[in-house]
Design an enzyme around this catalytic site. Structure first.
Site, PDB file in Angstrom:
ATOM      1  N   ASP A 268      44.247  42.412  38.503  1.00 43.57           N
ATOM      2  CA  ASP A 268      43.960  43.579  39.346  1.00 43.57           C
ATOM      3  C   ASP A 268      44.337  43.305  40.806  1.00 43.57           C
ATOM      4  OD1 ASP A 268      43.041  44.970  37.164  1.00 43.57           O
ATOM      5  OD2 ASP A 268      40.927  44.549  37.531  1.00 43.57           O
ATOM      6  N   GLU A 269      44.063  42.079  41.260  1.00 44.06           N
ATOM      7  CA  GLU A 269      44.477  41.696  42.613  1.00 44.06           C
ATOM      8  C   GLU A 269      45.990  41.800  42.754  1.00 44.06           C
ATOM      9  OE1 GLU A 269      43.348  37.908  44.128  1.00 44.06           O
ATOM     10  OE2 GLU A 269      41.209  38.286  43.906  1.00 44.06           O
ATOM     11  N   LEU A 270      46.705  41.311  41.741  1.00 47.82           N
ATOM     12  CA  LEU A 270      48.166  41.321  41.790  1.00 47.82           C
ATOM     13  C   LEU A 270      48.703  42.745  41.881  1.00 47.82           C
ATOM     14  CD1 LEU A 270      50.728  39.559  41.664  1.00 47.82           C
ATOM     15  CD2 LEU A 270      50.705  39.892  39.176  1.00 47.82           C
TER      16      LEU A 270
END
EC number: 3.2.2.6
Length: 411
Positions: free
Chosen positions: A93-95
């Site tokens: 999700d960060e990516l």
């Protein structure tokens, strides 16, 4: 990061209190990475007064929105791919969020492949791929979310990357030196000083005066000139000042702007390590000019030489070619083909890629290795990137001299 219960499963980094430049957000996964590689990387960045953020929160779900805000406040993201990266959906999700900010020109990503080959990530194979598909089976993400995960992975893999192959003999400490150097180079493009104060600049416009000087005349008819390049005013931006730069004009070519990027202005992996590379003054230089240096490869198991150039400095509607200027002493270690790559600003066009046999370039004279060609137009205004690399062969290579990269009209 394989859950919200332990610090060891967290995907990212720690906060440096040194407010000296654009914030660097580090995206990674794994307890082993945190205790090993990160224990070298974080202090090395702080030592250079680089402001670093690594998420240390245990309960990731509660802080994810705040974490996304932190990513948005950053200027650089280091995405560290390792075998265990895909064990965490938080990391994925960060990516996705990192990619979104990159697409908005708000963030520059430096992908780092730690003890991992690029193709493993691109093809979702090996342990990395197994972890990804296990993650999909575990969380059963909606098709739209799964598409965002894979799209983010593939997009980041297409960027210029720093790669430490799985079986490389290069130490973590040496690899960290290359990462710090890359971050510092990117940082230089973000700000300029006025009256001692730092002002951050938009990514789309160079922040400082650019000087491009070719120290050797392409031929007897060439002369060196200094010009002012008036940048056009971009939408929603203040007027941009003129930038003075130098280049060689070949009088035998009416449109003959010849640009030379010196080896010192290229990104050469391990070039500051005297065990691998050494810097030599170029022979027969004009005593009135600053000393130009060339890079000589003493010993390295993999090769990575890359650079960038803004096409706004080129003549419109002109066909250009990009070449590496090198010479190679006779040596048997170059049996594996060396890869060349040219990326153009218009991202919908595939990179130009080819492989060359370095035995064809053994000579005591400077030779050109063609990388690719392009025609300047409104559609491809922006930065081109080019690279010469060989990451697969474990033989220790030597004997290569790198003078720089030439960008010149092709007729």
């Amino acid at each position: 990061m394989s859950g919200a219960s332990s610090v060891s499963s967290i995907c990212s980094s720690n906060v440096s209190l040194i407010p000296t430049g654009p914030q660097v957000f580090i995206n990674f996964r794994g307890k082993d990475l945190r205790k090993g590689f990160m224990s070298f990387l974080k202090p090395a960045l702080k030592k250079e007064k680089i402001n670093v953020f690594i998420d240390e929160q245990e309960e990731r779900g509660k802080y994810l929105i705040s974490l996304f805000d932190t990513i948005g406040e950053s200027k650089i993201a280091l995405v560290i791919f390792s075998e265990g990266y895909c064990e965490s959906h938080w990391c994925m999700d960060e990516l996705v969020k990192i990619k979104e900010y990159m697409d908005q020109n708000r963030l520059i990503i430096i992908p780092i492949f730690y003890r991992l080959d690029l193709d493993v990530v691109k093809d979702l194979t090996g342990k990395f791929g197994d972890n990804f598909w296990d993650l999909v089976d575990k969380y059963q993400p909606e098709p739209k979310k799964l598409h965002k995960w894979t799209e983010a992975l593939f997009s980041v893999c297409e960027l210029f990357s720093l790669i430490l192959p799985k079986h490389s003999d290069i130490s973590d400490r040496d690899f960290v030196k290359s990462i710090v150097k890359a971050v510092k180079k990117v940082q230089k493009n973000f700000f300029q000083r006025r009256n001692g104060e730092i002002e951050y600049q938009d990514f789309s416009v160079p922040a400082c005066k650019l000087t491009i000087t070719m120290h050797e005349s392409p031929n007897e008819e060439a002369v060196q000139v200094t010009v002012l390049n008036e940048f056009y005013q971009m939408k929603n931006q203040s007027p941009v000042p003129s930038y003075e730069f130098k280049f060689w004009v070949d009088l035998t070519r009416p449109k003959g702007n010849v640009f030379m990027i010196d080896a010192r202005d290229l990104s050469i992996a391990w070039s500051e390590d005297s065990n691998h590379w050494t810097w030599l003054p170029l022979p027969n230089q004009n005593s009135n000019e600053s000393v130009m240096e060339i890079a000589f490869l003493k010993s390295a198991s993999w090769l990575d030489v890359a650079g960038k150039f803004d096409t706004r400095y080129l003549t419109p509607r002109t066909r250009y070619e990009v070449v590496f200027v090198v010479k190679l002493e006779y040596t048997f270690e170059w049996e594996t083909l060396v890869k060349l790559k040219l990326d153009l600003p218009n991202t919908w066009e595939k990179p130009q890629e080819q492989s060359v046999d370095m035995f064809d370039y053994i000579s005591d004279q400077w030779l050109d290795i063609p990388v690719g060609e392009f025609t300047t137009s409104k559609k491809n205004v922006g930065e081109i990137s080019f690279a010469m690399y060989e990451h697969e062969c474990q033989l220790w290579k030597s004997g290569l001299f790198v003078k720089g990269v030439t960008i010149r009209p092709k007729y």
